[in-house]
Design a protein around this motif. Structure first.
Motif, PDB file in Angstrom:
ATOM      1  N   PHE A 138     -13.182  -4.642   3.721  1.00 17.08           N
ATOM      2  CA  PHE A 138     -12.054  -3.756   3.993  1.00 17.08           C
ATOM      3  C   PHE A 138     -10.951  -3.881   2.943  1.00 17.08           C
ATOM      4  O   PHE A 138     -10.263  -2.905   2.662  1.00 17.08           O
ATOM      5  N   LEU A 189      -8.773   2.696  -2.560  1.00 17.85           N
ATOM      6  CA  LEU A 189      -7.903   3.814  -2.169  1.00 17.85           C
ATOM      7  C   LEU A 189      -6.556   3.751  -2.897  1.00 17.85           C
ATOM      8  O   LEU A 189      -6.044   4.776  -3.358  1.00 17.85           O
ATOM      9  N   VAL A 246     -12.285  -1.687   0.034  1.00 17.26           N
ATOM     10  CA  VAL A 246     -12.092  -0.256   0.289  1.00 17.26           C
ATOM     11  C   VAL A 246     -10.613   0.115   0.159  1.00 17.26           C
ATOM     12  O   VAL A 246     -10.266   1.130  -0.455  1.00 17.26           O
ATOM     13  N   SER A 247      -9.740  -0.715   0.702  1.00 15.27           N
ATOM     14  CA  SER A 247      -8.303  -0.448   0.606  1.00 15.27           C
ATOM     15  C   SER A 247      -7.833  -0.483  -0.851  1.00 15.27           C
ATOM     16  O   SER A 247      -7.033   0.363  -1.269  1.00 15.27           O
ATOM     17  N   TRP A 274      -2.942   8.474   0.125  1.00 17.36           N
ATOM     18  CA  TRP A 274      -3.895   7.423  -0.220  1.00 17.36           C
ATOM     19  C   TRP A 274      -3.412   6.066   0.276  1.00 17.36           C
ATOM     20  O   TRP A 274      -4.201   5.245   0.734  1.00 17.36           O
ATOM     21  N   VAL A 321      -7.149   1.762   6.848  1.00 15.35           N
ATOM     22  CA  VAL A 321      -8.410   1.037   6.645  1.00 15.35           C
ATOM     23  C   VAL A 321      -8.198  -0.458   6.879  1.00 15.35           C
ATOM     24  O   VAL A 321      -9.026  -1.117   7.524  1.00 15.35           O
ATOM     25  N   ALA A 356      -7.593  -0.961  10.802  1.00 17.76           N
ATOM     26  CA  ALA A 356      -8.834  -0.748  11.551  1.00 17.76           C
ATOM     27  C   ALA A 356      -9.877  -1.801  11.185  1.00 17.76           C
ATOM     28  O   ALA A 356     -10.631  -2.273  12.052  1.00 17.76           O
ATOM     29  N   GLY A 357      -9.930  -2.193   9.918  1.00 22.27           N
ATOM     30  CA  GLY A 357     -10.878  -3.213   9.488  1.00 22.27           C
ATOM     31  C   GLY A 357     -10.588  -4.558  10.116  1.00 22.27           C
ATOM     32  O   GLY A 357     -11.506  -5.272  10.537  1.00 22.27           O
ATOM     33  N   THR A 387       0.827  -1.209   0.000  1.00 24.01           N
ATOM     34  CA  THR A 387       0.000   0.000   0.000  1.00 24.01           C
ATOM     35  C   THR A 387       0.859   1.257   0.000  1.00 24.01           C
ATOM     36  O   THR A 387       0.399   2.311  -0.438  1.00 24.01           O
ATOM     37  N   ALA A 431      -3.913   5.958   3.987  1.00 20.07           N
ATOM     38  CA  ALA A 431      -5.334   5.746   4.274  1.00 20.07           C
ATOM     39  C   ALA A 431      -5.721   4.294   4.033  1.00 20.07           C
ATOM     40  O   ALA A 431      -6.485   3.705   4.818  1.00 20.07           O
ATOM     41  N   ALA A 432      -5.191   3.682   2.972  1.00 27.03           N
ATOM     42  CA  ALA A 432      -5.489   2.279   2.692  1.00 27.03           C
ATOM     43  C   ALA A 432      -4.954   1.377   3.795  1.00 27.03           C
ATOM     44  O   ALA A 432      -5.627   0.430   4.223  1.00 27.03           O
TER      45      ALA A 432
END
Length: 178
Positions: free
Chosen positions: A150, A157, A153-154, A109, A116, A119-120, A84, A112-113
């Motif tokens: 998750f 991103l 979403v990652s 980005w 995510v 946290a996911g 990432t 953020a990925a």
């Protein structure tokens, strides 16, 4: 307005039977049986013997699969963390020369990925543990759904990070044309 049979202010006679008097109504009312009082348990903790008996082989297998999926998710998270942040292996996999593009990081980005994903995984592990503690019949699906959501979403991103770079987008379009 007068109704038929309402000569002296009387109610009209019913077509199918008579109206019951209050005394007749009271005689025909059924009284429910008294409900015995409910004895509430003193402790909210489940009985350890009953809890051991409740863990059948199917439920133990379900818990083992859930733990294995969480462990796999943690290993995937550890392996995905560098990807990432550094897009060069991904660009090389797409057939693009990462040194020619000059893209060395995914920037905010990518961070953020990664957030995510972390946290996911933590949320998925907590939800799985909570469902297990509450005695849900099946919990293996929670890590499956959490991993899918998750990672999706990652991936979005990281894709935004790569496609927002004009050099990468141009190289992908040139690759499609050839």
């Amino acid at each position: 307005m007068t109704l038929p049979g309402d000569a002296a202010g009387e109610r009209p006679r019913p077509q199918f039977g008579e109206y019951a008097t209050p005394a007749e109504q009271a005689a025909h009312v059924r009284h429910p049986l008294p409900v015995p009082p409910v004895a509430w348990p003193e402790s909210t903790e489940p009985d350890p013997v009953a809890k051991r008996q409740a863990l059948t082989s199917g439920r133990i297998l379900d818990r083992a699969v859930a733990v294995a999926l969480l462990a796999y998710g943690l290993l995937s998270l550890i392996n995905a963390a560098p990807a990432t942040m550094d897009p060069r292996p991904l660009l090389d996999m797409l057939g693009l020369d990462s040194s020619e593009l000059g893209l060395t990081t995914t920037g905010g980005w990518g961070i953020a990925a990664l957030v995510v994903l972390i946290a996911g995984w933590a949320l998925t592990a907590w939800l799985t543990w909570r469902a297990h503690r509450r005695g849900f019949r099946s919990v293996f699906w929670i890590p499956l759904v959490g991993g899918f959501v998750f990672n999706l979403v990652s991936g979005i991103l990281v894709s935004v990070a790569l496609l927002s770079d004009p050099g990468v987008l141009d190289a992908l379009l040139r690759q499609q044309g050839s």
